[in-house]
Design an enzyme around this catalytic site. Structure first.
Site, PDB file in Angstrom:
ATOM      1  N   CYS A   2      71.945  46.587 -22.341  1.00 37.58           N
ATOM      2  CA  CYS A   2      72.079  46.995 -20.949  1.00 37.58           C
ATOM      3  C   CYS A   2      73.500  47.505 -20.742  1.00 37.58           C
ATOM      4  O   CYS A   2      74.340  47.400 -21.629  1.00 37.58           O
ATOM      5  CB  CYS A   2      71.870  45.795 -20.032  1.00 37.58           C
ATOM      6  SG  CYS A   2      70.389  44.866 -20.421  1.00 37.58           S
ATOM      7  N   ARG A  27      72.304  53.224 -21.983  1.00 40.31           N
ATOM      8  CA  ARG A  27      72.165  51.911 -22.607  1.00 40.31           C
ATOM      9  C   ARG A  27      70.888  51.191 -22.173  1.00 40.31           C
ATOM     10  O   ARG A  27      70.561  50.114 -22.682  1.00 40.31           O
ATOM     11  CB  ARG A  27      73.370  51.022 -22.246  1.00 40.31           C
ATOM     12  CG  ARG A  27      74.694  51.608 -22.650  1.00 40.31           C
ATOM     13  CD  ARG A  27      75.811  50.696 -22.219  1.00 40.31           C
ATOM     14  NE  ARG A  27      75.711  49.417 -22.900  1.00 40.31           N
ATOM     15  CZ  ARG A  27      76.214  49.164 -24.091  1.00 40.31           C
ATOM     16  NH1 ARG A  27      76.888  50.084 -24.735  1.00 40.31           N
ATOM     17  NH2 ARG A  27      76.077  47.981 -24.649  1.00 40.31           N
ATOM     18  N   TRP A  76      67.825  47.273 -19.887  1.00 35.69           N
ATOM     19  CA  TRP A  76      66.776  47.559 -20.872  1.00 35.69           C
ATOM     20  C   TRP A  76      66.158  46.200 -21.165  1.00 35.69           C
ATOM     21  O   TRP A  76      66.781  45.333 -21.755  1.00 35.69           O
ATOM     22  CB  TRP A  76      67.385  48.174 -22.129  1.00 35.69           C
ATOM     23  CG  TRP A  76      66.380  48.615 -23.141  1.00 35.69           C
ATOM     24  CD1 TRP A  76      65.643  49.763 -23.115  1.00 35.69           C
ATOM     25  CD2 TRP A  76      66.021  47.933 -24.349  1.00 35.69           C
ATOM     26  NE1 TRP A  76      64.835  49.826 -24.229  1.00 35.69           N
ATOM     27  CE2 TRP A  76      65.044  48.730 -25.004  1.00 35.69           C
ATOM     28  CE3 TRP A  76      66.412  46.737 -24.947  1.00 35.69           C
ATOM     29  CZ2 TRP A  76      64.470  48.357 -26.217  1.00 35.69           C
ATOM     30  CZ3 TRP A  76      65.839  46.373 -26.158  1.00 35.69           C
ATOM     31  CH2 TRP A  76      64.878  47.178 -26.771  1.00 35.69           C
ATOM     32  N   ASN A 102      74.632  41.491 -20.604  1.00 35.49           N
ATOM     33  CA  ASN A 102      74.021  42.296 -21.666  1.00 35.49           C
ATOM     34  C   ASN A 102      73.945  41.410 -22.896  1.00 35.49           C
ATOM     35  O   ASN A 102      74.942  40.823 -23.301  1.00 35.49           O
ATOM     36  CB  ASN A 102      74.899  43.522 -21.944  1.00 35.49           C
ATOM     37  CG  ASN A 102      74.475  44.250 -23.203  1.00 35.49           C
ATOM     38  OD1 ASN A 102      73.286  44.283 -23.533  1.00 35.49           O
ATOM     39  ND2 ASN A 102      75.426  44.826 -23.906  1.00 35.49           N
ATOM     40  N   GLY A 103      72.755  41.293 -23.497  1.00 34.35           N
ATOM     41  CA  GLY A 103      72.604  40.462 -24.693  1.00 34.35           C
ATOM     42  C   GLY A 103      71.411  39.539 -24.542  1.00 34.35           C
ATOM     43  O   GLY A 103      70.520  39.797 -23.718  1.00 34.35           O
ATOM     44  N   GLU A 498      64.312  62.854 -40.364  1.00 36.99           N
ATOM     45  CA  GLU A 498      65.044  63.030 -39.102  1.00 36.99           C
ATOM     46  C   GLU A 498      64.297  63.979 -38.159  1.00 36.99           C
ATOM     47  O   GLU A 498      64.237  63.742 -36.945  1.00 36.99           O
ATOM     48  CB  GLU A 498      66.464  63.542 -39.416  1.00 36.99           C
ATOM     49  CG  GLU A 498      67.346  63.835 -38.220  1.00 36.99           C
ATOM     50  CD  GLU A 498      67.641  62.628 -37.334  1.00 36.99           C
ATOM     51  OE1 GLU A 498      67.276  61.502 -37.678  1.00 36.99           O
ATOM     52  OE2 GLU A 498      68.230  62.834 -36.255  1.00 36.99           O
ATOM     53  N   LYS A 502      63.100  62.868 -34.422  1.00 37.60           N
ATOM     54  CA  LYS A 502      63.522  63.567 -33.205  1.00 37.60           C
ATOM     55  C   LYS A 502      62.315  63.886 -32.324  1.00 37.60           C
ATOM     56  O   LYS A 502      62.349  63.676 -31.119  1.00 37.60           O
ATOM     57  CB  LYS A 502      64.262  64.882 -33.531  1.00 37.60           C
ATOM     58  CG  LYS A 502      65.647  64.733 -34.059  1.00 37.60           C
ATOM     59  CD  LYS A 502      66.694  64.384 -33.024  1.00 37.60           C
ATOM     60  CE  LYS A 502      66.956  62.929 -32.898  1.00 37.60           C
ATOM     61  NZ  LYS A 502      67.700  62.215 -33.860  1.00 37.60           N
ATOM     62  N   GLU A 505      60.824  60.597 -30.730  1.00 35.55           N
ATOM     63  CA  GLU A 505      61.553  59.898 -29.671  1.00 35.55           C
ATOM     64  C   GLU A 505      61.639  60.675 -28.369  1.00 35.55           C
ATOM     65  O   GLU A 505      61.642  60.067 -27.308  1.00 35.55           O
ATOM     66  CB  GLU A 505      62.922  59.393 -30.139  1.00 35.55           C
ATOM     67  CG  GLU A 505      63.929  60.409 -30.519  1.00 35.55           C
ATOM     68  CD  GLU A 505      65.231  59.772 -30.991  1.00 35.55           C
ATOM     69  OE1 GLU A 505      65.563  58.666 -30.595  1.00 35.55           O
ATOM     70  OE2 GLU A 505      65.943  60.438 -31.775  1.00 35.55           O
ATOM     71  N   HIS A 521      49.748  61.963 -52.929  1.00 33.58           N
ATOM     72  CA  HIS A 521      49.394  60.571 -53.258  1.00 33.58           C
ATOM     73  C   HIS A 521      48.760  59.856 -52.068  1.00 33.58           C
ATOM     74  O   HIS A 521      48.701  58.634 -52.056  1.00 33.58           O
ATOM     75  CB  HIS A 521      50.637  59.822 -53.748  1.00 33.58           C
ATOM     76  CG  HIS A 521      51.198  60.397 -55.003  1.00 33.58           C
ATOM     77  ND1 HIS A 521      50.563  60.286 -56.231  1.00 33.58           N
ATOM     78  CD2 HIS A 521      52.306  61.143 -55.225  1.00 33.58           C
ATOM     79  CE1 HIS A 521      51.277  60.911 -57.153  1.00 33.58           C
ATOM     80  NE2 HIS A 521      52.339  61.441 -56.567  1.00 33.58           N
ATOM     81  N   LYS A 619      70.332  54.088 -25.751  1.00 31.30           N
ATOM     82  CA  LYS A 619      71.263  54.745 -26.672  1.00 31.30           C
ATOM     83  C   LYS A 619      71.827  53.763 -27.685  1.00 31.30           C
ATOM     84  O   LYS A 619      71.988  54.078 -28.844  1.00 31.30           O
ATOM     85  CB  LYS A 619      72.393  55.377 -25.864  1.00 31.30           C
ATOM     86  CG  LYS A 619      73.439  56.096 -26.691  1.00 31.30           C
ATOM     87  CD  LYS A 619      72.897  57.398 -27.211  1.00 31.30           C
ATOM     88  CE  LYS A 619      73.904  58.134 -28.096  1.00 31.30           C
ATOM     89  NZ  LYS A 619      73.216  59.079 -28.993  1.00 31.30           N
TER      90      LYS A 619
HETATM   91  O1  M6R Z   1      74.761  53.782 -32.601  1.00 32.02           O
HETATM   92  P1  M6R Z   1      74.020  53.821 -33.895  1.00 32.02           P
HETATM   93  O2  M6R Z   1      74.323  55.054 -34.700  1.00 32.02           O
HETATM   94  O3  M6R Z   1      74.209  52.584 -34.720  1.00 32.02           O
HETATM   95  O4  M6R Z   1      72.486  53.894 -33.506  1.00 32.02           O
HETATM   96  C1  M6R Z   1      71.502  53.794 -34.491  1.00 32.02           C
HETATM   97  C2  M6R Z   1      70.145  54.185 -33.954  1.00 32.02           C
HETATM   98  O5  M6R Z   1      69.758  53.332 -32.918  1.00 32.02           O
HETATM   99  C3  M6R Z   1      70.140  55.631 -33.447  1.00 32.02           C
HETATM  100  O6  M6R Z   1      70.516  56.530 -34.437  1.00 32.02           O
HETATM  101  C4  M6R Z   1      68.722  56.006 -32.941  1.00 32.02           C
HETATM  102  O7  M6R Z   1      67.830  56.056 -34.000  1.00 32.02           O
HETATM  103  C5  M6R Z   1      68.782  57.340 -32.201  1.00 32.02           C
HETATM  104  N1  M6R Z   1      68.105  57.226 -30.949  1.00 32.02           N
HETATM  105  C6  M6R Z   1      68.123  58.443 -32.936  1.00 32.02           C
HETATM  106  O8  M6R Z   1      68.177  59.643 -32.245  1.00 32.02           O
END
Ligand code: M6R
Length: 624
Positions: A2, A27, A76, A102-103, A498, A502, A505, A521, A619
């Site tokens: 959060c 966040r 969150w 947060n936590g 990747e 993308k 998400e 396979h 994020k």
């Molecule tokens: O802050 P970080 O690079 O450690 O975050 C890792 C992942 O949570 C982050 O890369 C996540 O997969 C992204 N939303 C991907 O776009």
């Protein structure tokens, strides 16, 4: 996970809190709220299920009168569904103590049982609410004649109650509390969740991350685990959890708040895609030439001898950063060095097996990802040295690591990581080049060639971005597809992963990245007529194999878009092409990911998705 804001000082409390929350929405954004103490020392509390815009509207309609202190939160959900009742801030039974957190409080059920037995009434399902009630209990146990005391005389009492409450908590927390009877002070504590204090003139700030208050001040103090802060409008005192006073020096942040604005783009993600040449340039600047020289070594604290001494390199990270690690593994292996890459969240037992002399490279944009931080602590406990690659100065990861290599990408706000990935790759290419030179895998001529090729990448990124309109048109043609496949081999296999991540998400459609050779396979069975398949196929030693795998997919009906360069376009038979500028095969991931980011962006745009704040995501993932 959060975002927290806190403010004390002038009469712009709700404005500062809400503006800060908007900047922290990355966040978490399923609910939010603020609390302030008004001119009559009563608590003003507004919460909504939903986004900060809705909270702002509510606060405008029913403004607080004369407040100089308050806290805010964007959530969150971890414990309790996203709802107004579960939104922070949370209060005690007297509605005088207010807390944002947060936590995760791991022992909250035990604490809650005791509090319920003592007669406390709970209003939410959250773990956080226990904290407000514990503070209330501790205040009671201090037997203070509140009515007979001035508000400022209550400050030591509030501090002690807060300190004792914090001592009862297990788990991870960044938290901040206000007591309406004592409005001259906000208290804050940190354990395994980020928290930073901003120093203004006649006003001070608290936040989960500096972007929340950068437009007011750049002078900050990062709290470490086990530290408390007592924040007043004209001063801040720092303490250990045991109450011992600490001397902490502020640092000055170099980012400015406009660096975190959209700058004319419709979304942060698109802006950040367009900032990638700069992200790579800034990360490489001054660190590349001469490879094997002293610039990077001085920064890292490595000598060439140390680089020769490491027995293996173990990369760990999550999500996109993990894909950067996979490219890193390929690079190190290409130079004949032992390297491994693992999800940080799957590393726990493997950490114990680390051979002596291992270098763990932990990659994280935020430097606050709980899985990565935990894996780092396990690695350190096993005796490994840890090198952090991160974009965030002062983040927890930088304090846990033995060595730090910063990416210099500027703030990344879009939840979908783009420029931070390019920065991570650039840092990893730097590291691999320096290691290879130090260990004799690159002689002087090859090292120079490697550096020269890498230095060309920012210009080639700009050239690649010129294909945006073409990529957007191709993406629009697939905007109603429900499944996507991404394939590649070798150093570009992580780019296929990747590309799929993308799309998933930000568009919420099903996408898979596969090693092209693995398709036959099993996964090839899912191909149906017209299924979109994106093949990353630049010129390389595996090109003929990728071209063969494309043929196999086409024969089963796949509609193939190939990411190629002019030479490889002649080899791969696809229905559409995105043609990239040519670079040495080793560096192709730095370019081939860009069309996939744009492809995902334009699919999501056509679907009208919330691109910068995709559903269910945050994020920075500060829970395990
Ligand atoms: O802050 P970080 O690079 O450690 O975050 C890792 C992942 O949570 C982050 O890369 C996540 O997969 C992204 N939303 C991907 O776009």
């Amino acid at each position: 996970m959060c975002g927290i804001t806190g403010y004390i000082g002038g009469n712009k409390t709700t404005e500062v809190l809400i503006d800060g929350l908007k900047r922290l929405e990355y966040r978490g954004y399923d609910s939010c709220g603020i609390a302030a103490v008004d001119s009559k020392n009563s608590l003003y509390l507004k919460r909504v299920s939903g986004r900060v815009d809705a909270l702002e509207k509510l606060v405008r309609e029913e403004p607080v009168k004369g407040s100089h202190v308050g806290v805010g939160h964007t959530r969150w959900a971890t414990h309790g569904a996203p709802s107004e009742d579960n939104a922070h801030p949370h209060t005690d039974c007297t509605m005088q103590v207010v807390v944002v957190h947060n936590g995760i409080i791991e022992n909250y059920l035990d604490l809650k049982d005791k509090l319920l037995a003592a007669g406390h009434k709970f209003k939410s399902e959250t773990d956080t609410e226990v904290i407000a009630h514990i503070i209330e209990e501790k205040l009671k146990s201090l037997h203070v004649q509140e009515k007979a005391m001035r508000a400022d005389m209550l400050e030591p009492v509030f501090f002690e109650a807060f300190r004792r409450a914090v001592a009862d908590l297990r788990g991870s927390f960044a938290l901040s509390a206000v007591w309406a009877k004592c409005p001259g002070m906000i208290l804050a504590a940190r354990l395994h969740s980020p928290l930073v204090v901003g120093l203004g003139k006649g006003e001070n700030f608290i936040a989960s991350d500096v972007s929340a208050f950068l437009k007011h001040t750049k002078r900050v103090v990062f709290l470490n685990d086990g530290e408390l802060a007592a924040v007043r409008k004209d001063g801040i005192d720092f303490y250990t959890f045991q109450g011992k006073k600490l001397a902490k020096e502020p640092v000055t942040i170099q980012w400015d708040s406009t660096m975190a604005e959209k700058g004319g783009y419709k979304h942060f993600m698109l802006k950040e895609i367009h900032e990638q040449a700069g992200a790579v340039e800034n990360t490489l600047r001054g660190r590349l030439l001469p490879l094997g020289g002293d610039a990077l070594k001085a920064e890292l604290g490595f000598t060439a001898e140390a680089m020769r001494g490491f027995s293996l390199v173990q990369f760990i990270a999550c999500g996109t950063a993990y894909h950067a690690c996979l490219v890193g593994r390929g690079l190190f292996e290409n130079f004949g060095m032992n390297a491994y890459a693992d999800f940080a969240s799957e590393f726990t037992d493997r950490a114990k097996l680390l051979a002596g002399g291992a270098l763990v490279v932990a990659v994280s944009q935020s430097g606050e990802t709980a899985d990565t931080l935990f894996a780092v602590s396990e690695a350190r406990a096993a005796g490994a040295k840890v090198l952090a690659i991160t974009n965030t100065v002062g983040s927890t990861l930088t304090r846990e690591a033995d060595y730090v290599l910063y990416t210099h990408c500027g703030p990344e706000i879009g939840v979908a990581s783009t420029k931070a990935f390019l920065g991570q790759l650039a840092a990893i290419y730097l590291l691999a080049g320096h290691f290879a030179a130090a260990r004799g895998h690159l002689d002087k001529t090859d090292a120079r060639r490697y550096a020269e090729e890498l230095l060309k990448i920012p210009r080639l990124i700009e050239e690649t971005l010129e294909k945006e309109a073409e990529i957007a048109a191709i993406a629009r043609g697939f905007s109603s597809s429900e499944h996507f496949l991404f394939i590649s081999r070798h150093i570009n296999f992580p780019i296929a992963l990747e590309g799929a991540l993308k799309i998933k998400e930000i568009s919420y459609v099903h996408a898979e990245g596969y090693a092209a050779g693995e398709m036959k396979h099993g996964p090839i069975a899912i191909i149906y007529k017209g299924m979109p398949l994106l093949a990353v196929a630049p010129s390389s030693r595996v090109l003929a194999l990728v071209a063969g795998n494309v043929e196999e997919a086409k024969a089963r009906g796949a509609d193939v878009v190939a990411i190629v360069d002019e030479a490889s376009q002649k080899v791969v038979k696809a229905s559409r092409y995105i043609v990239l500028p040519r670079t040495d095969e080793l560096f192709t991931p730095l370019l081939s990911v860009i069309p996939l980011q744009l492809f995902a962006y334009y699919i999501a745009l056509a679907k009208n998705c919330d691109i910068d704040k995709p559903r269910n995501l945050a994020k920075s993932v500060t829970v395990r």
